[in-house]
Design an enzyme around this catalytic site. Sequence first.
Site, PDB file in Angstrom:
ATOM      1  N   ASP A 282       0.859  -1.165   0.000  1.00 44.67           N
ATOM      2  CA  ASP A 282       0.000   0.000   0.000  1.00 44.67           C
ATOM      3  C   ASP A 282       0.908   1.231   0.000  1.00 44.67           C
ATOM      4  O   ASP A 282       2.131   1.124   0.037  1.00 44.67           O
ATOM      5  CB  ASP A 282      -0.955  -0.037   1.205  1.00 44.67           C
ATOM      6  CG  ASP A 282      -2.176   0.822   0.968  1.00 44.67           C
ATOM      7  OD1 ASP A 282      -3.208   0.579   1.603  1.00 44.67           O
ATOM      8  OD2 ASP A 282      -2.115   1.740   0.110  1.00 44.67           O
TER       9      ASP A 282
HETATM   10  C1  GLC Z   1      -4.465   4.218  -0.073  1.00 46.36           C
HETATM   11  C2  GLC Z   1      -5.306   3.013   0.270  1.00 46.36           C
HETATM   12  C3  GLC Z   1      -5.337   1.976  -0.806  1.00 46.36           C
HETATM   13  C4  GLC Z   1      -5.273   2.663  -2.158  1.00 46.36           C
HETATM   14  C5  GLC Z   1      -3.903   3.289  -2.276  1.00 46.36           C
HETATM   15  C6  GLC Z   1      -3.721   4.036  -3.612  1.00 46.36           C
HETATM   16  O1  GLC Z   1      -3.796   4.704   1.052  1.00 46.36           O
HETATM   17  O2  GLC Z   1      -5.077   2.366   1.509  1.00 46.36           O
HETATM   18  O3  GLC Z   1      -6.541   1.227  -0.628  1.00 46.36           O
HETATM   19  O4  GLC Z   1      -5.490   1.745  -3.200  1.00 46.36           O
HETATM   20  O5  GLC Z   1      -3.619   4.178  -1.202  1.00 46.36           O
HETATM   21  O6  GLC Z   1      -4.584   5.122  -3.669  1.00 46.36           O
END
Ligand code: GLC
Length: 751
Positions: A282
């Site tokens: 993430d």
């Molecule tokens: C965010 C989220 C994740 C998302 C990623 C990209 O912090 O936790 O679910 O896909 O960043 O935006």
Amino acid sequence: MKGLPYKLTGILLLAFVLFSCAGNYASEYEKQRDQKVETLLQEMTLEEKIGQLMQKNGEFPQLREYIEDGLVGSILNVPDPKRVYELQRLAVEESRLGIPLLVGRDVIHGFKTIFPIPLGQAASWNVDLVEDGARIAAIEAASQGINWTFAPMIDVTRDPRWGRIAESFGEDPFLNGVFGAAMVRGFQGDDLSNPNTIAACAKHYAAYGWAEGGRDYNTANIPESELHNVVLPPFKMIIDAGAASIMTAFNEINGIPATGHVPLMRDLLRQEWGYEGVVLSDWRSLEQLVIHGYSPNEKEATYEGMQATLDMEMVSTGYETYLPELIEEGRIDESQIDDAVRRILGMKFDLGLFENPYGLGEDFPELLHPSHLEASRQMAIESVVMLKNEDVLPVPEHVRSIAVIGPLADAPHDQMGTWVFDGEKEHSVTPLQSIREFAGDNGLEVYYHRALQLSRSKEITNADAILRDVNRADMVLLFLGEESILSGEAHSLANIDLQGAQEELVELVSGPGKPVAAVIMAGRPVTFEKAEPYMDAVLYAWHPGTMAGPALTDIIFGKVSPSGKLPVTFPRHVGQIPIYYNHKNTGKPPSYESWVHIDDIPEEAVQYSLGNTAHYLDYGFEPMYPFGFGLTYSSFELENPELENPTLQVGDTLRASVVLQNTGDVEAAEVVQLYTRQLFGSLTRPVKELRDFKKIVLEPGQSREVVFEINTQDLGFHNPDKGFVTEPGDYHLWLGTDSRDGLKKEFEITR
Ligand code: GLC
């Protein structure tokens, strides 16, 4: 094929040949793909290999240079299709090896046509609609150059304080798995190389929904049995559905951050489950191993990520910075990098990016196609859950004037809900707009008052004017809930009551005694027990998306009956959380016989026993509304539950049937739900577990036999000391229309 007509024989033979080729074709395709991957891998420098492991954000200052040097595997958050094309062209035509980019985006519940939030989609209990919605989202996103979405989110959670419950499919592992798999099929289609498909990314692995206190990113302490029996099953279902990738979670699990969790990632996901898809971190979650206090520095965090077989790092730069050193020191072997690069290149081949890196080009179905909007409207209709109706809905013929009141009646941005990067409020049709249109066509008067600027506003404006119009109206439609900013990532709430002055507003508009139908739009269950008595009807609409207005108008004026069912338990008070249907029995289960309400405790009571069972003195033990609950404009009866074979062995198929009858006077849909319980086990088991469901539409008076087949093998569970076991013993089975009631049968698994 003796005796068959000649022509039919020929057809069958041709089919046999094609089928066997098709079977070989799949492995033949994979063989050719893997050969191409190996050929490419042999040509890559170490720097280019490490480049493939990096996902860069669209705003990264040196993005163009990095791409030209072949040092980026993926980009995310580049909303302009022209820029996506330019960056993709750079990669394909300017870099040394011309490896195309994965272009990622959070396409969570629609791209330009916004569908209900996933929690609302789960409330539809309509698997085909969820798949169709994802298919449409993929077509729209792919038309903008996106080839990878960071969805479905399948984080089982029992905590509505957690803002991201909106993105999940609720508290049940089976629903999360079924709807997550439906989204994977929708996003990826039958052939991922088709330019109107996008790769799915199941997230967040794992136990993100177990955040302590429902506070986002918080610690997840979870027993292994609960991890394996509640949190992980949806991921296994998604992998079996062919999800191209998985994203790791921000949280730690029992002391180890998910993004560097070797037992869960390398040992379970890779070795035990054999997952060959791409695993992506993430946002900066790899470097956060340092902040968690797990790795002393980013170099060690990088080491842990590679040991856990994390393939791609989202935005942070540990891999880029420290992998060369770690290889130099012999702590990481280049073969580990090669494995990650193979999985990433394999995904790019599967997506067809080497043949067609630019996707749909200009000949794609336009965004917001009428058929897309209609699908969104249908999904919104089927996601609405009617929680109460004391004969005020649908709006009766005699009603000739309506007071439409509340902060969410005309909130085009908020009705779309959280995680809406590319949806635009200009395309929303609000309930007020649709109601006014319906009223104009049918000679109704509409008096509108926003009353509160936002759901959290503390001052009601124009109370006198509101009362004046309520007094002259025949009924009130009240639009309450929470604006989208109160839902989603990092938006947890300790108090989930109706925010601001909404409870006062409910009391105000109910004063004149006119019928009050409330529509609640929210990204979570909100607690509204105080306001509920002033509401004659309650429609829970979640955040219904672009077509909230037409969908709610269809229901409110009776064009269609509500058919949604709750995918999550509604607490009466936030203090009851966690409260969920598939709980354990405990040694002292609560009952109305044993519970003495706090207001009924005799004043002289000192050591008076108040019933020694698992209840609260003030809020008892039952939710406001149970999992699986939802009303329709009709009424249904279930009768004649049958088990074909009440004595079975492990591996046998359990066949259960029941007759459903529409005993009302309008067409409606009912969701027949099948729950089981293992009465005794090597570990205690939940009092109920959803095993299957069927949504059935019946005309008034119509009956239908509903048949379920359950493989007894699937009634097993993970016991940390034994692995997955299906145990002989006594079982109960319920066929019902929610998780609280139902027709009960018993069966036995002998061995
Ligand atoms: C965010 C989220 C994740 C998302 C990623 C990209 O912090 O936790 O679910 O896909 O960043 O935006």
